[in-house]
Design an enzyme around this catalytic site. Structure first.
Site, PDB file in Angstrom:
ATOM      1  N   ALA A 100       4.108   3.885   0.896  1.00  0.00           N
ATOM      2  CA  ALA A 100       4.853   4.351   2.080  1.00  0.00           C
ATOM      3  C   ALA A 100       5.927   3.302   2.400  1.00  0.00           C
ATOM      4  O   ALA A 100       6.020   2.790   3.518  1.00  0.00           O
ATOM      5  CB  ALA A 100       3.927   4.596   3.275  1.00  0.00           C
TER       6      ALA A 100
ATOM      7  N   MET B  47       0.848  -1.199   0.000  1.00  0.00           N
ATOM      8  CA  MET B  47       0.000   0.000   0.000  1.00  0.00           C
ATOM      9  C   MET B  47       0.886   1.252   0.000  1.00  0.00           C
ATOM     10  O   MET B  47       0.457   2.327   0.412  1.00  0.00           O
ATOM     11  CB  MET B  47      -0.938  -0.017   1.211  1.00  0.00           C
ATOM     12  CG  MET B  47      -1.874  -1.221   1.186  1.00  0.00           C
ATOM     13  SD  MET B  47      -3.415  -0.961   2.072  1.00  0.00           S
ATOM     14  CE  MET B  47      -2.818  -0.769   3.726  1.00  0.00           C
TER      15      MET B  47
ATOM     16  N   HIS C 263       9.457  -3.564   3.245  1.00  0.00           N
ATOM     17  CA  HIS C 263       9.029  -3.808   1.853  1.00  0.00           C
ATOM     18  C   HIS C 263      10.232  -4.155   0.970  1.00  0.00           C
ATOM     19  O   HIS C 263      10.147  -5.046   0.120  1.00  0.00           O
ATOM     20  CB  HIS C 263       8.370  -2.557   1.256  1.00  0.00           C
ATOM     21  CG  HIS C 263       7.072  -2.182   1.906  1.00  0.00           C
ATOM     22  ND1 HIS C 263       6.916  -1.027   2.631  1.00  0.00           N
ATOM     23  CD2 HIS C 263       5.877  -2.818   1.941  1.00  0.00           C
ATOM     24  CE1 HIS C 263       5.675  -0.956   3.079  1.00  0.00           C
ATOM     25  NE2 HIS C 263       5.025  -2.025   2.684  1.00  0.00           N
TER      26      HIS C 263
HETATM   27  O1  PAF Z   1      -0.145  -5.665   3.912  1.00  0.00           O
HETATM   28  C1  PAF Z   1      -0.542  -4.761   3.150  1.00  0.00           C
HETATM   29  O2  PAF Z   1       0.120  -3.750   2.898  1.00  0.00           O
HETATM   30  C2  PAF Z   1      -1.918  -4.890   2.525  1.00  0.00           C
HETATM   31  O3  PAF Z   1      -2.822  -5.476   3.400  1.00  0.00           O
HETATM   32  C3  PAF Z   1      -1.908  -5.630   1.159  1.00  0.00           C
HETATM   33  C4  PAF Z   1      -1.449  -7.072   1.325  1.00  0.00           C
HETATM   34  C5  PAF Z   1      -0.985  -4.905   0.198  1.00  0.00           C
HETATM   35  C6  PAF Z   1      -3.315  -5.649   0.570  1.00  0.00           C
HETATM   36  O4  PAF Z   1      -3.805  -4.362   0.356  1.00  0.00           O
END
Ligand code: PAF
Length: 283
Positions: free
Chosen positions: A32, A30, A37
């Site tokens: 940010a 999502m 990540h």
């Molecule tokens: O973990 C997240 O950032 C969200 O829940 C995901 C898996 C991208 C789904 O919108």
């Protein structure tokens, strides 16, 4: 780096790659973006020929409009960081209508009870929203592998169940939690913490560590009470839940049984920022 806003263009590029025998990895986010990540992106790049990173703040998984509104959005910086992080990435940045079509609504899923506990209990409809967006992303991208962090461990188990239920040929890869030096689990939400709350939030990690230590000799009930006591008069943190649950079923336990794996799960507020974390208690 290639950036796609439209499903059809992305699909036809991926179709070409698939027919050349390339293994496609997906890292759904999502935005940010933080070190957590990037660890997923790096793992995906090691295991796949091409990696798609999706950036989409999914409205249907927020039960609280204020939380959705306040969710950090840093697209330009995210793209810059992705460009530096890894060569040859494909980034998918759809609008809600592009991904969902006209009706941006959740489908209803049955995840066999995994969705009813913890986050599911406190965030109404959250996992229907997550299931819906992941299903849409899987259908659009058709990845061979998809990478998710263990910080959202319940989400990870639910996505495993989703792909099993839908019989999708995608391997779900769970990746370890990345932590700040203090032990605080990395999260996009950490950006919203005041300096003081960020420092104090490391208490969540310390509590999990202590629970793991106690798990060797004390009952789940004792540890749960002990954690509640620790948070009772905490000046900066408010406990929402602490649970010791079976790693597979995510159901709270009363008694340990030999051969089963257990995890501690926690959600707490630091000011108005909701943080979650978890830790395995045995191996
Ligand atoms: O973990 C997240 O950032 C969200 O829940 C995901 C898996 C991208 C789904 O919108």
């Amino acid at each position: 780096m290639q950036i796609f806003k439209e499903k059809e263009a992305l699909k036809s590029t991926l179709e070409g790659l698939r027919s050349d025998g390339k293994i496609i990895g997906l890292v759904p986010t999502m935005g940010a973006l933080h070190e957590g990540h990037f660890s997923l992106v790096k793992r995906a790049a090691l295991e796949c020929d091409r990696v798609v990173v999706s950036i989409f703040v999914n409205p249907t998984q927020f039960d609280n409009p204020e939380d959705l509104e306040k969710y950090p959005r840093t697209l330009e910086k995210d793209l810059e960081l992705l460009q530096q992080a890894e060569e040859n990435l494909i980034v998918f940045v759809p609008t809600a209508n592009e991904l969902y079509g006209q009706a941006v609504v959740s489908e209803h899923f049955n995840f066999g009870g995994l969705e009813k506990v913890m986050e599911g209990r406190y965030r109404n409809g959250h996992f229907d929203g997550v299931g819906t967006v992941i299903k849409l992303l899987f259908e659009t991208i058709r990845p061979h592998k998809a990478f998710f962090g263990e910080k959202d461990f319940q989400q990870l188990q639910i996505i495993r169940k989703l792909s099993e239920n839908l019989q999708l040929p995608v391997e779900i890869v769970g990746c370890p939690i990345l932590r700040e030096d203090s032990g605080l689990a990395r999260s996009s939400r950490n950006e919203r913490l005041s300096e003081q709350h960020r420092e104090k939030a490391a208490f969540i990690y310390q509590t999990l560590l202590k629970s793991r230590e106690l798990f060797g000799t004390k009952s789940a009930e004792y540890i749960t009470q002990w954690v509640k006591e620790q948070f009772k008069n905490h000046p900066f943190l408010k406990l929402e839940y602490f649970e010791i649950a079976n790693t597979k079923t995510l159901q709270t336990i009363n008694h340990k049984t030999k051969g089963n794996q257990y995890r501690a799960f926690i959600a707490a507020y630091a000011g108005d920022v909701r943080l979650i974390d978890n830790m395995p208690l045995n191996n």
